[in-house]
Write an enzyme that holds these catalytic residues in place. Structure first.
Site, PDB file in Angstrom:
ATOM      1  N   ASN A  23       0.803  -1.221   0.000  1.00  0.00           N
ATOM      2  CA  ASN A  23       0.000   0.000   0.000  1.00  0.00           C
ATOM      3  C   ASN A  23       0.838   1.274   0.000  1.00  0.00           C
ATOM      4  O   ASN A  23       0.294   2.376  -0.094  1.00  0.00           O
ATOM      5  CB  ASN A  23      -0.970   0.012   1.191  1.00  0.00           C
ATOM      6  CG  ASN A  23      -2.112  -0.966   0.982  1.00  0.00           C
ATOM      7  OD1 ASN A  23      -2.251  -1.550  -0.089  1.00  0.00           O
ATOM      8  ND2 ASN A  23      -2.933  -1.149   2.016  1.00  0.00           N
TER       9      ASN A  23
ATOM     10  N   ASP B 134      -7.197  -4.482   7.408  1.00  0.00           N
ATOM     11  CA  ASP B 134      -6.416  -5.451   6.638  1.00  0.00           C
ATOM     12  C   ASP B 134      -5.841  -6.581   7.502  1.00  0.00           C
ATOM     13  O   ASP B 134      -5.243  -7.527   6.966  1.00  0.00           O
ATOM     14  CB  ASP B 134      -5.275  -4.749   5.881  1.00  0.00           C
ATOM     15  CG  ASP B 134      -5.788  -3.996   4.655  1.00  0.00           C
ATOM     16  OD1 ASP B 134      -6.975  -4.149   4.304  1.00  0.00           O
ATOM     17  OD2 ASP B 134      -4.994  -3.240   4.051  1.00  0.00           O
TER      18      ASP B 134
ATOM     19  N   CYS C 135     -16.476  -4.335  -5.241  1.00  0.00           N
ATOM     20  CA  CYS C 135     -15.596  -5.492  -5.122  1.00  0.00           C
ATOM     21  C   CYS C 135     -16.101  -6.351  -3.973  1.00  0.00           C
ATOM     22  O   CYS C 135     -17.058  -5.975  -3.289  1.00  0.00           O
ATOM     23  CB  CYS C 135     -14.142  -5.088  -4.930  1.00  0.00           C
ATOM     24  SG  CYS C 135     -13.773  -4.464  -3.316  1.00  0.00           S
TER      25      CYS C 135
ATOM     26  N   ARG D  39      -1.578 -11.024  -5.166  1.00  0.00           N
ATOM     27  CA  ARG D  39      -1.700  -9.574  -5.294  1.00  0.00           C
ATOM     28  C   ARG D  39      -0.962  -8.868  -4.158  1.00  0.00           C
ATOM     29  O   ARG D  39      -0.511  -7.740  -4.324  1.00  0.00           O
ATOM     30  CB  ARG D  39      -3.181  -9.155  -5.251  1.00  0.00           C
ATOM     31  CG  ARG D  39      -3.949  -9.456  -6.521  1.00  0.00           C
ATOM     32  CD  ARG D  39      -5.289  -8.768  -6.485  1.00  0.00           C
ATOM     33  NE  ARG D  39      -5.119  -7.447  -5.928  1.00  0.00           N
ATOM     34  CZ  ARG D  39      -5.908  -6.893  -4.986  1.00  0.00           C
ATOM     35  NH1 ARG D  39      -6.954  -7.543  -4.538  1.00  0.00           N
ATOM     36  NH2 ARG D  39      -5.673  -5.692  -4.521  1.00  0.00           N
TER      37      ARG D  39
ATOM     38  N   ARG E  29     -17.143   0.362  -2.099  1.00  0.00           N
ATOM     39  CA  ARG E  29     -15.912   1.141  -2.292  1.00  0.00           C
ATOM     40  C   ARG E  29     -16.023   2.267  -3.334  1.00  0.00           C
ATOM     41  O   ARG E  29     -15.373   2.236  -4.381  1.00  0.00           O
ATOM     42  CB  ARG E  29     -14.740   0.208  -2.621  1.00  0.00           C
ATOM     43  CG  ARG E  29     -14.492  -0.767  -1.500  1.00  0.00           C
ATOM     44  CD  ARG E  29     -13.316  -1.640  -1.742  1.00  0.00           C
ATOM     45  NE  ARG E  29     -12.056  -1.021  -1.404  1.00  0.00           N
ATOM     46  CZ  ARG E  29     -10.896  -1.670  -1.405  1.00  0.00           C
ATOM     47  NH1 ARG E  29     -10.850  -2.922  -1.729  1.00  0.00           N
ATOM     48  NH2 ARG E  29      -9.791  -1.052  -1.086  1.00  0.00           N
TER      49      ARG E  29
HETATM   50  C1  UD1 Z   1      -6.881   1.387   1.378  1.00  0.00           C
HETATM   51  C2  UD1 Z   1      -5.970   0.194   1.290  1.00  0.00           C
HETATM   52  C3  UD1 Z   1      -6.683  -1.074   1.739  1.00  0.00           C
HETATM   53  C4  UD1 Z   1      -7.291  -0.869   3.122  1.00  0.00           C
HETATM   54  C5  UD1 Z   1      -8.126   0.403   3.178  1.00  0.00           C
HETATM   55  C6  UD1 Z   1      -8.593   0.746   4.588  1.00  0.00           C
HETATM   56  C7  UD1 Z   1      -4.501   0.795  -0.538  1.00  0.00           C
HETATM   57  C8  UD1 Z   1      -4.054   0.558  -1.933  1.00  0.00           C
HETATM   58  N1  UD1 Z   1      -5.516   0.057  -0.095  1.00  0.00           N
HETATM   59  O1  UD1 Z   1      -7.974   1.163   0.476  1.00  0.00           O
HETATM   60  O2  UD1 Z   1      -5.735  -2.132   1.777  1.00  0.00           O
HETATM   61  O3  UD1 Z   1      -8.123  -1.973   3.429  1.00  0.00           O
HETATM   62  O4  UD1 Z   1      -7.361   1.524   2.716  1.00  0.00           O
HETATM   63  O5  UD1 Z   1      -7.515   0.851   5.445  1.00  0.00           O
HETATM   64  O6  UD1 Z   1      -3.919   1.599   0.182  1.00  0.00           O
HETATM   65  N2  UD1 Z   1     -14.989   5.587   0.919  1.00  0.00           N
HETATM   66  C9  UD1 Z   1     -16.040   6.349   0.444  1.00  0.00           C
HETATM   67  N3  UD1 Z   1     -15.799   7.224  -0.594  1.00  0.00           N
HETATM   68  C10 UD1 Z   1     -14.566   7.359  -1.153  1.00  0.00           C
HETATM   69  C11 UD1 Z   1     -13.492   6.593  -0.650  1.00  0.00           C
HETATM   70  C12 UD1 Z   1     -13.737   5.715   0.392  1.00  0.00           C
HETATM   71  O7  UD1 Z   1     -17.164   6.235   0.917  1.00  0.00           O
HETATM   72  O8  UD1 Z   1     -14.412   8.166  -2.089  1.00  0.00           O
HETATM   73  C13 UD1 Z   1     -15.213   4.613   2.028  1.00  0.00           C
HETATM   74  C14 UD1 Z   1     -14.954   3.171   1.617  1.00  0.00           C
HETATM   75  O9  UD1 Z   1     -16.089   2.593   1.007  1.00  0.00           O
HETATM   76  C15 UD1 Z   1     -14.616   2.530   2.951  1.00  0.00           C
HETATM   77  C16 UD1 Z   1     -13.886   3.660   3.696  1.00  0.00           C
HETATM   78  O10 UD1 Z   1     -14.244   4.861   3.024  1.00  0.00           O
HETATM   79  O11 UD1 Z   1     -15.801   2.196   3.626  1.00  0.00           O
HETATM   80  C17 UD1 Z   1     -12.383   3.539   3.730  1.00  0.00           C
HETATM   81  O12 UD1 Z   1     -11.904   3.272   2.441  1.00  0.00           O
HETATM   82  P1  UD1 Z   1     -10.488   3.787   1.914  1.00  0.00           P
HETATM   83  O13 UD1 Z   1      -9.629   4.209   3.052  1.00  0.00           O
HETATM   84  O14 UD1 Z   1     -10.714   4.772   0.826  1.00  0.00           O
HETATM   85  O15 UD1 Z   1      -9.905   2.463   1.282  1.00  0.00           O
HETATM   86  P2  UD1 Z   1      -8.911   2.396   0.069  1.00  0.00           P
HETATM   87  O16 UD1 Z   1      -8.096   3.646   0.034  1.00  0.00           O
HETATM   88  O17 UD1 Z   1      -9.619   1.968  -1.166  1.00  0.00           O
END
Ligand code: UD1
Length: 420
Positions: free
Chosen positions: A23, A306, A117, A398, A122
């Site tokens: 990450n 995670d 997913c 992955r 997400r």
């Molecule tokens: C990243 C990590 C992933 C980890 C996650 C949470 C990477 C590449 N992946 O994923 O391994 O599990 O953080 O620690 O770094 N959300 C919204 N709107 C948005 C963005 C997010 O509602 O625009 C929500 C998501 O649905 C989720 C929460 O916010 O419920 C946290 O997600 P987020 O921190 O964005 O996860 P990722 O960055 O995709």
């Protein structure tokens, strides 16, 4: 296609070297697009997601070379295609991280919407909203995010929710914006801070990364940088749980213990003796069965989502009952049904799993559904009597570099079998 086969039983003992963080390396690779010179990235883990990122940037025209030690050299000056197509984005949601750098450096980007997913919907609304506040014109059509901006402008952005890649996308975009950007309610994950350090090495002006408020003063140009990626705290945590679940003694090396407080606290609660040095952690269960632990996932510095699946596996054979609550993703208990096939006693109530520890699990054929769930199934296989097979191991590849070699090195009976 391949399967992983595990014969449960051995008590794990020995040392495991931990790779660079998935990450952290993904945003760092995409951030190199912002530079006007070549960057060199070291401590890169050999993972499918890294291959996908390299493929994506190469398709866009960047010149990329990788040496035998997985050091990656990226010349972004030849990049001339600003599109991230669905066939790559659908295999790796983190492809959304090209949006901020492309827009800031090239003034345009077309990135396929990642879609849902296995672990939840997400969405990427926070990424889009933040860029709009910085002056971008964004349309979502035909399944694509189409963004245009002559030059982004600094803005004050209050994130509705804590988002790791959302914070990273906006921080990257802001490095080349006109003026100052302040991101409030920013993600504090160590990987966000590592990305900030890389950007600073390229010439960016960033302060506060690792806290709730990040301030970025835009500059006209960034150069290249030589950078070594942060160690993977989730990989390290997974091998420590492998030691704990088998009642063993495992040392992980090349790690940053200070990024793992919440994980180490829970391992201690499970009865492990933990000893740390500057860059290593040793876990010793002294032959004891783990004790059940209660935990709730939340953004850093709280317990990471995670690591939730791995601790669910640990609770399956622990003494007592453990309650695990998932608050970050709405559907991250896909592993529960598979663990039940091994004889685990788990009751799911909404986003909470109540796990009553049993004395033994029994091997069964299992199916991986997502990256961390697949690691949890391998961990359960380490203590299930008989031979457990885990199908769809591309999920593991992955995010875990040579997992069967690393576990084999500390005494696990594990092998990969190619199937047609
Ligand atoms: C990243 C990590 C992933 C980890 C996650 C949470 C990477 C590449 N992946 O994923 O391994 O599990 O953080 O620690 O770094 N959300 C919204 N709107 C948005 C963005 C997010 O509602 O625009 C929500 C998501 O649905 C989720 C929460 O916010 O419920 C946290 O997600 P987020 O921190 O964005 O996860 P990722 O960055 O995709």
């Amino acid at each position: 296609m391949a399967k992983i086969l595990i014969n449960g039983g051995p008590v794990l003992q020995g040392e495991v070297w931990i790779s660079g963080a998935k990450n952290a390396v993904l945003p760092i690779l995409f951030a190199s697009i912002l530079g006007s010179k070549t960057s060199r990235i070291g401590n890169v883990p050999h993972l499918q997601d890294v291959t996908t990122s390299v493929e994506l940037m190469a398709q866009m025209g960047a010149m990329i070379s990788i040496d035998e030690r997985m050091r990656i050299e990226i010349d972004p000056t030849t990049l001339n295609n600003h599109e991230a197509p669905y066939d790559l984005v659908k295999t790796m949601r983190a492809s959304i991280l090209v949006l901020g750098p492309l827009l800031a450096k090239h003034g345009r980007a077309t990135v396929s919407l990642p879609g849902g997913c296995a672990i939840g919907s997400r969405p990427v609304n926070l990424h889009i909203h933040g860029l709009e506040l910085m002056g971008a014109d964004i349309q979502v059509r035909n399944g694509n995010i189409e963004a245009i901006a002559e030059r982004l402008k600094g803005a004050r952005i209050v994130m509705d929710m804590v988002s790791v890649t959302g914070t990273e996308n906006l921080m990257m975009a802001a490095t080349l914006a006109d003026g100052i950007t302040v991101i409030e309610n920013a993600a504090q994950e160590p990987e966000v801070e590592d990305l900030a350090n890389y950007l600073i090495a390229m010439g960016a002006k960033i302060s506060g990364a690792g806290s709730h408020t990040i301030t970025i003063e835009g500059v006209d140009e960034l150069g290249g940088a030589e950078y070594s990626v942060l160690p993977d705290r989730i990989e390290a945590g997974t091998y420590l749980v492998a030691g704990a679940i088998t009642g063993g003694k495992v040392k992980v090396t090349s790690v940053r213990p200070e990024t793992m407080d919440a994980i180490l606290d829970k391992l201690q609660e499970a009865g492990a003796k933990i000893t740390c040095g500057d860059d290593w952690i040793e876990l010793d269960m002294q032959g004891r069965r783990p004790l059940a632990v209660n935990l709730t996932t939340s953004p850093y510095p709280a317990f990471p989502t995670d690591m939730q699946a791995q601790f669910t596996a640990l609770n399956c054979i622990a003494e007592g009952t453990g309650v695990i609550t998932e608050t970050v993703f709405e559907n991250r208990f896909m592993h529960v049904q598979e663990l039940q096939r091994l004889g685990a006693d788990i009751q799911l109530e909404g986003n909470t799993a109540i796990i009553r520890g049993v004395e033994k699990l029994t091997a069964a054929p299992l199916m991986a559904t997502d990256l961390r769930a697949s690691a949890c199934l391998v961990l359960a296989g380490l203590v299930a009597r008989g031979e457990t097979s885990v199908d769809r191991v591309y999920h593991i590849d992955r995010g875990y570099e040579v997992i069967e070699e690393k576990l084999g090195q500390i005494g696990a009976k594990i092998r990969r079998k190619q199937i047609t």
